[in-house]
Design a protein around this motif. Structure first.
Motif, mmCIF file in Angstrom:
data_model
loop_
_atom_site.group_PDB
_atom_site.id
_atom_site.type_symbol
_atom_site.label_atom_id
_atom_site.label_comp_id
_atom_site.label_asym_id
_atom_site.label_seq_id
_atom_site.Cartn_x
_atom_site.Cartn_y
_atom_site.Cartn_z
ATOM 1 N N VAL A 118 38.841 33.915 44.322
ATOM 2 C CA VAL A 118 39.594 32.706 43.954
ATOM 3 C C VAL A 118 40.597 32.310 45.036
ATOM 4 C CG1 VAL A 118 41.233 31.723 42.300
ATOM 5 C CG2 VAL A 118 39.246 33.004 41.483
ATOM 6 N N PRO A 119 41.410 33.247 45.589
ATOM 7 C CA PRO A 119 42.316 32.848 46.673
ATOM 8 C C PRO A 119 41.590 32.288 47.888
ATOM 9 C CG PRO A 119 43.025 34.938 45.751
ATOM 10 C CD PRO A 119 41.680 34.634 45.150
ATOM 11 N N LEU A 120 40.437 32.867 48.245
ATOM 12 C CA LEU A 120 39.693 32.342 49.389
ATOM 13 C C LEU A 120 39.206 30.916 49.133
ATOM 14 C CD1 LEU A 120 37.581 35.440 50.527
ATOM 15 C CD2 LEU A 120 39.412 34.311 51.810
ATOM 16 N N ALA A 139 44.678 42.577 38.929
ATOM 17 C CA ALA A 139 43.866 41.371 39.143
ATOM 18 C C ALA A 139 44.651 40.094 38.899
ATOM 19 C CB ALA A 139 42.646 41.408 38.226
ATOM 20 N N ARG A 140 45.771 40.185 38.181
ATOM 21 C CA ARG A 140 46.633 39.026 37.894
ATOM 22 C C ARG A 140 45.835 37.895 37.247
ATOM 23 N NH1 ARG A 140 48.790 40.004 43.496
ATOM 24 N NH2 ARG A 140 50.376 41.584 43.186
ATOM 25 N N LEU A 141 45.206 38.217 36.126
ATOM 26 C CA LEU A 141 44.431 37.216 35.402
ATOM 27 C C LEU A 141 45.355 36.094 34.933
ATOM 28 C CD1 LEU A 141 42.260 39.627 33.225
ATOM 29 C CD2 LEU A 141 41.570 38.410 35.301
ATOM 30 N N PRO A 142 45.000 34.839 35.176
ATOM 31 C CA PRO A 142 45.879 33.721 34.798
ATOM 32 C C PRO A 142 46.265 33.720 33.328
ATOM 33 C CG PRO A 142 44.109 32.956 36.235
ATOM 34 C CD PRO A 142 43.798 34.384 35.887
ATOM 35 N N SER A 183 37.027 41.229 37.748
ATOM 36 C CA SER A 183 38.291 40.500 37.636
ATOM 37 C C SER A 183 39.163 40.733 38.859
ATOM 38 C CB SER A 183 39.043 40.938 36.376
ATOM 39 O OG SER A 183 38.315 40.639 35.211
ATOM 40 N N LEU A 184 39.181 41.977 39.338
ATOM 41 C CA LEU A 184 39.972 42.301 40.519
ATOM 42 C C LEU A 184 39.478 41.545 41.744
ATOM 43 C CD1 LEU A 184 42.197 44.121 41.787
ATOM 44 C CD2 LEU A 184 40.383 45.773 42.268
ATOM 45 N N LEU A 185 38.161 41.582 41.973
ATOM 46 C CA LEU A 185 37.584 40.894 43.135
ATOM 47 C C LEU A 185 37.781 39.384 43.040
ATOM 48 C CD1 LEU A 185 34.262 42.898 43.613
ATOM 49 C CD2 LEU A 185 36.266 42.913 45.117
#
Length: 447
Positions: free
Chosen positions: A215-217, A71-74, A207-209
């Protein structure tokens, strides 16, 4: 450090320490919760089945951890850096691999003993039950993913193919969740265990979604990234300048990278991690890539105005992670891109030495920019050319010490091909440069 940048850097370090403590506590508490849940469920029909049940709980827990890594959580990215997280992703994947082998083996052995039949007959018997079959299919897909991720197989695959194979992870997750719904027993002891277990998985999947899709969208819809210019840096290297709206709200830093897609000019699953090759200024972003894979080779053909889809920024390869007043920046080949951006970063204060390793001066990308930046900030730039051999080891400990006598008192940033990076890190260990002063970006990113 200047008085202007010091408070921001100190605040960043404090928040990082808090984040690391919180992440470690999260892992420990979940490991303890699994043990409590296992004890509350009681033993299975025999010892083999009991071991299989415990391994199944740990398999599901480690899969949830893997989702959180993907998920690459910030907060996690800022605290540890994407390079270290990618290493953890690999180790977590291998843990899943062994648990996938061990969990069904012990479960099947337990049922085989209970039913008084052979192991293979029990496999056939249980495979007739849809929930068990789903688990078997998920296990098979995991074995495929891990097998193709080992170094020998990985070297034979393009980055784009390897990335596409990792989409099987989402199929595995779906099958794994369905398997747990029908077969899980240890977390169905009471409402508390069920709430904890499904809460954990809801958090991991959410978190993954959020991190990989929502978030990218939203960000790409807000910033509307477009190709502003394509500049050939050499015969096989190209820079792409990207503009958009409110780019300062991306909060990108020099040394970080994005995952780049170019809809309409590459297939949607073709994505590559490219570092920013210039410090972000709030108006534009620049990436510089060497034409190796399908995506990078096609960058010079991008038309002006082409849409850009970017995930990020990612990585902790930034000036905010410095611990000392002086710095050494070491780059090899196209690994110069984040180093060049760092050299431009106003937060990188103090004296700087740049070591740039290339086969020949003609291979030195962005060399003119590096020289100009070095002159402006009174940094020392060493261009290390020639073929590595028994008589010439550019990053041997004694060589590094000759180039930078006070290297143990500096932060060291390293980015380049994996053999070079490994060699540099080994020399730094032999020189006893404290590990907290060493920052490496290897781009071992896994999908």
């Amino acid at each position: 450090m200047t008085t202007m940048t010091q408070p921001r850097v100190l605040a960043f370090r404090r928040s990082n320490r808090v984040a690391r403590v919180a992440i470690v506590a999260f892992i420990v508490l979940n490991l303890a919760a699994v043990q409590v849940m296992f004890a509350a469920a009681g033993p299975a029909h025999n010892l083999l089945g009991t071991i299989g049940r415990l391994l199944g709980l740990y398999l599901a827990l480690v899969m949830a951890f893997q989702l959180l890594l993907v998920a690459r959580l910030p907060m996690v990215d800022r605290a540890f850096g994407m390079d270290r997280l990618t290493s953890w992703h690999r180790w977590t994947g291998m843990t899943i691999f062994w648990l996938v082998l061990a969990h069904p083996t012990f479960v099947l052995l337990g049922f085989a003993r209970l039913d008084g039949i052979s192991f293979l007959d029990e496999v056939v018997n249980l495979a007739k039950q849809p929930p068990v079959l789903l688990g078997m299919i998920a296990a098979g897909l995991i074995l495929v993913i891990v097998t193709l991720s080992v170094r020998v197989a990985r070297r034979r695959l393009s980055y784009e193919t390897w990335h596409a194979i990792h989409f099987l992870l989402y199929v595995v997750v779906l099958l794994g969740v369905l398997h747990q719904v029908y077969e899980g027993t240890a977390f169905k002891v009471n409402l508390v265990t069920q709430a904890y277990w499904w809460g954990l998985w809801t958090f991991a999947l959410g978190s993954l979604l959020a991190g990989r899709l929502v978030v990218p969208l939203i960000r790409n819809s807000r910033h509307r990234l477009r190709v502003a210019a394509v500049v050939s840096e050499s015969d096989d290297t190209v820079s792409v300048h990207v503009t958009g709206r409110d780019l300062d709200r991306l909060h990108a830093r020099a040394g970080q990278f994005f995952l780049w897609r170019f809809p309409g000019y590459n297939k949607w699953w073709q994505v590559n991690p490219f570092s920013l090759s210039a410090a972000p200024n709030g108006r534009s972003l620049r990436l510089t890539a060497k034409g190796i894979g399908t995506t990078s080779a096609g960058l010079r053909d991008l038309p002006i105005g082409a849409k850009v889809y970017a995930e990020g920024p990612y990585g902790a390869f930034t000036a905010a992670h410095r611990t000392r007043g002086a710095t050494v920046l070491i780059a090899g080949g196209i690994g110069i891109t984040p180093i060049r951006a760092l050299l431009e970063d106003p937060d990188l204060t103090g004296h700087v030495v740049v070591l740039y390793r290339v086969r020949s001066a003609q291979d030195a990308v962005l060399l003119g920019e590096l020289r100009n930046l070095a002159d402006v900030r009174q940094a020392r730039l060493h261009l290390l050319t020639g073929r590595t051999g028994t008589d010439y080891q550019p990053f041997a400990p004694e060589r590094l010490l000759a180039l930078v006598p006070d290297i143990t008192a500096r932060d060291v940033y390293v980015c380049g091909p994996n053999p070079m990076t490994t060699s540099v890190l080994d020399s730094l260990r032999r020189l006893r440069v404290p590990s907290r002063q060493v920052h490496a970006e290897r781009f071992r990113l896994a999908g």
